[in-house]
Enzyme design. Structure first.
Site, mmCIF file in Angstrom:
data_model
loop_
_atom_site.group_PDB
_atom_site.id
_atom_site.type_symbol
_atom_site.label_atom_id
_atom_site.label_comp_id
_atom_site.label_asym_id
_atom_site.label_seq_id
_atom_site.Cartn_x
_atom_site.Cartn_y
_atom_site.Cartn_z
ATOM 1 N N ASN A 116 -20.500 -13.581 22.595
ATOM 2 C CA ASN A 116 -21.655 -13.913 21.764
ATOM 3 C C ASN A 116 -21.349 -15.055 20.803
ATOM 4 O O ASN A 116 -20.234 -15.176 20.308
ATOM 5 C CB ASN A 116 -22.105 -12.688 20.969
ATOM 6 C CG ASN A 116 -22.540 -11.553 21.875
ATOM 7 O OD1 ASN A 116 -22.929 -11.778 23.014
ATOM 8 N ND2 ASN A 116 -22.463 -10.338 21.371
ATOM 9 N N HIS A 135 -17.012 -18.039 23.703
ATOM 10 C CA HIS A 135 -17.945 -19.150 23.922
ATOM 11 C C HIS A 135 -18.287 -19.893 22.634
ATOM 12 O O HIS A 135 -19.303 -20.580 22.564
ATOM 13 C CB HIS A 135 -19.230 -18.630 24.585
ATOM 14 C CG HIS A 135 -18.998 -18.027 25.926
ATOM 15 N ND1 HIS A 135 -19.750 -16.991 26.440
ATOM 16 C CD2 HIS A 135 -18.059 -18.306 26.870
ATOM 17 C CE1 HIS A 135 -19.299 -16.668 27.632
ATOM 18 N NE2 HIS A 135 -18.275 -17.438 27.912
ATOM 19 N N CYS A 143 -19.969 -32.842 16.667
ATOM 20 C CA CYS A 143 -20.468 -33.721 17.720
ATOM 21 C C CYS A 143 -19.790 -33.371 19.041
ATOM 22 O O CYS A 143 -18.569 -33.330 19.124
ATOM 23 C CB CYS A 143 -20.213 -35.174 17.355
ATOM 24 S SG CYS A 143 -20.751 -36.346 18.627
ATOM 25 N N CYS A 146 -17.669 -36.691 20.161
ATOM 26 C CA CYS A 146 -16.466 -37.181 19.480
ATOM 27 C C CYS A 146 -15.746 -36.091 18.687
ATOM 28 O O CYS A 146 -14.695 -36.352 18.098
ATOM 29 C CB CYS A 146 -16.806 -38.360 18.566
ATOM 30 S SG CYS A 146 -17.642 -37.889 17.026
#
Length: 345
Positions: A116, A135, A143, A146
């Site tokens: 989760n 996950h 980002c 980058c």
């Protein structure tokens, strides 16, 4: 299973959780009726016709890196309520989460692997080394292109991303616009969650190597001390997290807590095997029943003020039915969850 938890047989428990453990908070899961995949409306999402067709054919396209690399809006629009709600602490950990906290307090929890991204596991006081976000987590942003961290992500989402679930939301723009990375100026800003097609965090693989040495490295002579695997609220369809079911030692019991049988295609056998058990039902109800049969209900109820409204309602109902008196301790013959195979609330 109850006897083993009570008498100390199980001292190194590994838990694998999925979206089902969090549905008691009101957060919809992915694959069940009413979940994200079932309710996805590609026609409302900012995307090309081709991209909408792909999402209609396979809703998991929304969280695939290939699509995000071309168009960031599907991911951000679908996840907008989740991102904003998490930042505002809209959801509380469930009764089931706090049962796992009790396992830790009793020195029985070796590791919690969670698929989760909701961050509810962070509310139950586990040390960082006990918790693996397989996950990633939605609580931080960076980002994707980058890796630069991004501060103020929730405010940027509110200002830039339309609400596909409520077109009259006064706080949302009518059309989505890019959230640009302050480092590379590309529109790759998103929560620190793992998309399909991207690598899992190193911590997952490092923890697996530590917990299941004989399974990860065949030349390693070390033997895993994991003595119980709890598989909670997951469909066991996502790899490699689902591999935990066959990484545990061959004599390790495997308990699935779910509304339906899962994992049978991975070797779980709930009818003709001595190690696999299905505790069938909604996670919170199963763990409430289990806590009562273990005599741990008082410890669980101490978390009443911190848990989700559904968990609170279940506890209030239990108290009403028991007339605020503690049930007499069960004898071994009365423990229904100790019965072989499929067990329910």
């Amino acid at each position: 299973i109850v006897k083993g938890l009570r008498n100390g047989t199980f001292k190194n428990i590994v838990v694998l959780t999925g979206a089902g453990i969090s549905t008691g908070t009101g957060i919809p899961d992915f694959r069940s009726p009413g979940g994200m995949y079932d309710t996805l409306r590609p026609d409302l999402i900012t995307a090309t016709r081709k991209q909408r067709k792909a999402m209609t054919r396979d809703p998991t396209e929304v969280i695939c890196f290939d699509l995000f690399e071309q168009n960031q809006f599907p991911y951000l629009e679908v996840r907008r309520p989740f991102i904003v709600g998490t930042a505002a602490n809209q959801w509380k950990a469930t009764l089931s989460h706090f049962f796992l906290a009790i396992l830790h307090q009793k020195n029985k929890l070796k590791r919690l692997y969670t698929q989760n991204i909701d961050g509810l596991d962070l509310q139950i006081g586990l040390p960082a080394d006990k918790l693996v976000h397989v996950h990633g987590t939605i609580g931080e942003a960076s980002c994707e292109f980058c890796s630069a961290p991004f501060e103020g992500f929730k405010d940027a989402v509110v200002a830039n991303i339309k609400n596909i679930y409520d077109s009259n939301d006064p706080d949302a723009p009518k059309e989505s616009s890019n959230i640009l990375c302050k480092s590379c100026s590309r529109p790759g800003v998103k929560p620190n969650t793992v998309m399909y097609g991207r690598n899992l965090p190193d911590k997952f693989f490092d923890s697996c190597e530590e917990d299941f040495p004989q399974a990860v490295a065949t030349t390693n002579s070390a033997i895993s001390d994991v003595d119980l695997l709890l598989v909670v609220g997951t469909s066991l369809t996502v790899s490699p997290a689902n591999s935990l079911v066959y990484m545990v030692p061959a004599d390790c019991p495997r308990v699935v807590v779910n509304t339906i049988p899962v994992g049978e295609d991975m070797g779980l056998n709930f009818t003709n095997d001595d190690r696999d058990y299905l505790f069938r039902g909604k996670c919170d109800q199963v763990f409430l029943d289990l806590a009562v049969q273990l005599g741990w209900e008082d410890e669980l109820f101490r978390y009443f003020d911190d848990m989700s409204p559904q968990g609170q309602a279940m506890i209030e109902e239990f108290r009403r039915k028991s007339r605020l008196t503690r049930p007499a301790p069960s004898t071994d013959n009365e423990i229904t969850l100790d019965a072989k195979k499929q067990c329910g609330p």
